[in-house]
Design a protein around this motif. Structure first.
Motif, PDB file in Angstrom:
ATOM      1  N   GLY A 188      -7.184  -4.531  -1.678  1.00  0.00           N
ATOM      2  CA  GLY A 188      -7.053  -3.159  -2.153  1.00  0.00           C
ATOM      3  C   GLY A 188      -5.875  -2.442  -1.532  1.00  0.00           C
ATOM      4  O   GLY A 188      -5.900  -2.122  -0.345  1.00  0.00           O
ATOM      5  N   PRO A 212     -11.225  -9.448  -5.151  1.00  0.00           N
ATOM      6  CA  PRO A 212     -11.304  -8.503  -6.274  1.00  0.00           C
ATOM      7  C   PRO A 212     -12.560  -7.638  -6.226  1.00  0.00           C
ATOM      8  O   PRO A 212     -12.523  -6.461  -6.609  1.00  0.00           O
ATOM      9  N   LYS A 213     -13.661  -8.178  -5.738  1.00  0.00           N
ATOM     10  CA  LYS A 213     -14.902  -7.397  -5.635  1.00  0.00           C
ATOM     11  C   LYS A 213     -14.698  -6.240  -4.658  1.00  0.00           C
ATOM     12  O   LYS A 213     -15.125  -5.116  -4.907  1.00  0.00           O
ATOM     13  N   GLU A 269     -11.932  -3.619  -6.031  1.00  0.00           N
ATOM     14  CA  GLU A 269     -12.348  -2.823  -7.192  1.00  0.00           C
ATOM     15  C   GLU A 269     -13.519  -1.883  -6.904  1.00  0.00           C
ATOM     16  O   GLU A 269     -13.911  -1.107  -7.761  1.00  0.00           O
ATOM     17  N   SER A 270     -14.053  -1.941  -5.684  1.00  0.00           N
ATOM     18  CA  SER A 270     -15.217  -1.122  -5.353  1.00  0.00           C
ATOM     19  C   SER A 270     -14.813   0.309  -4.987  1.00  0.00           C
ATOM     20  O   SER A 270     -14.147   0.540  -3.974  1.00  0.00           O
ATOM     21  N   LYS A 271     -15.233   1.235  -5.801  1.00  0.00           N
ATOM     22  CA  LYS A 271     -14.984   2.658  -5.535  1.00  0.00           C
ATOM     23  C   LYS A 271     -15.723   3.087  -4.262  1.00  0.00           C
ATOM     24  O   LYS A 271     -15.202   3.865  -3.463  1.00  0.00           O
TER      25      LYS A 271
END
Length: 173
Positions: free
Chosen positions: A36, A75-76, A79-81
């Motif tokens: 991220g 990616p998990k 992509e986690s807000k």
């Protein structure tokens, strides 16, 4: 005269090379390395200094470029807000490959990867903060964003003082 010009050109070339190397180090430190780029990542030394000065706890992720489980988590995580929001309450440190510290403190139950550890603002690893939803043989291995969020929430509750609740402002890149 010609020798002086050659020396000046050589010194200038070395200065440019040094500057680019330093810039590359800064860019790599700031890069999410797949976890991220919207999170403000630090190196271990910079992160420990910042945590001590700010009173914020540290979340430390150790991973390798060749690791399948690390590649699956990236990616998990990225992509986690929820992870991105909770990251404001931590000094986030991202160590890849040779950046992994050799000190056994950072491998409380083995050297597997990826490992996520939580440290207090003084830089002390808190081995009691583990992935309660994961494999008890690999306590610091997190395979999905929900487990990471759970660990971050526990760490925030245990390691956060009044200063830490304010979080970071303007960290997003």
């Amino acid at each position: 005269m010609q020798t002086s010009l050659v020396k000046i050109a050589l010194v200038s070339s070395l200065q440019v090379l040094f500057s680019l190397t330093c810039f590359q180090d800064v860019v790599q430190a700031a890069s999410g390395k797949g976890f991220g780029d919207n999170i403000f990542w630090r190196t271990l030394d910079d992160g420990k200094r910042e945590a001590e000065a700010s009173g914020l706890p540290i979340m430390l992720i150790i991973h390798k470029t060749w690791c399948g489980a690390c590649k699956a988590l990236k990616p998990k995580f990225a992509e986690s807000k929820e992870i991105s929001e909770l990251a404001h309450n931590f000094v986030m440190i991202n160590l890849e490959d040779e950046e992994e510290p050799k000190d056994e403190t950072y491998s409380p139950d083995g050297g597997y990867i990826p490992r996520i550890l939580f440290l207090d603002p003084s830089g002390k690893v808190h081995p009691e903060i583990t992935n309660k939803n994961g494999n008890p043989n690999y306590k610091y291995f997190y395979s999905n964003a929900e487990h990471v969020v759970s660990g971050m929430t526990e760490a925030q509750e245990k390691l956060t003082g009044d200063t830490s609740k304010q979080g970071h402002t303007g960290d997003e890149l």
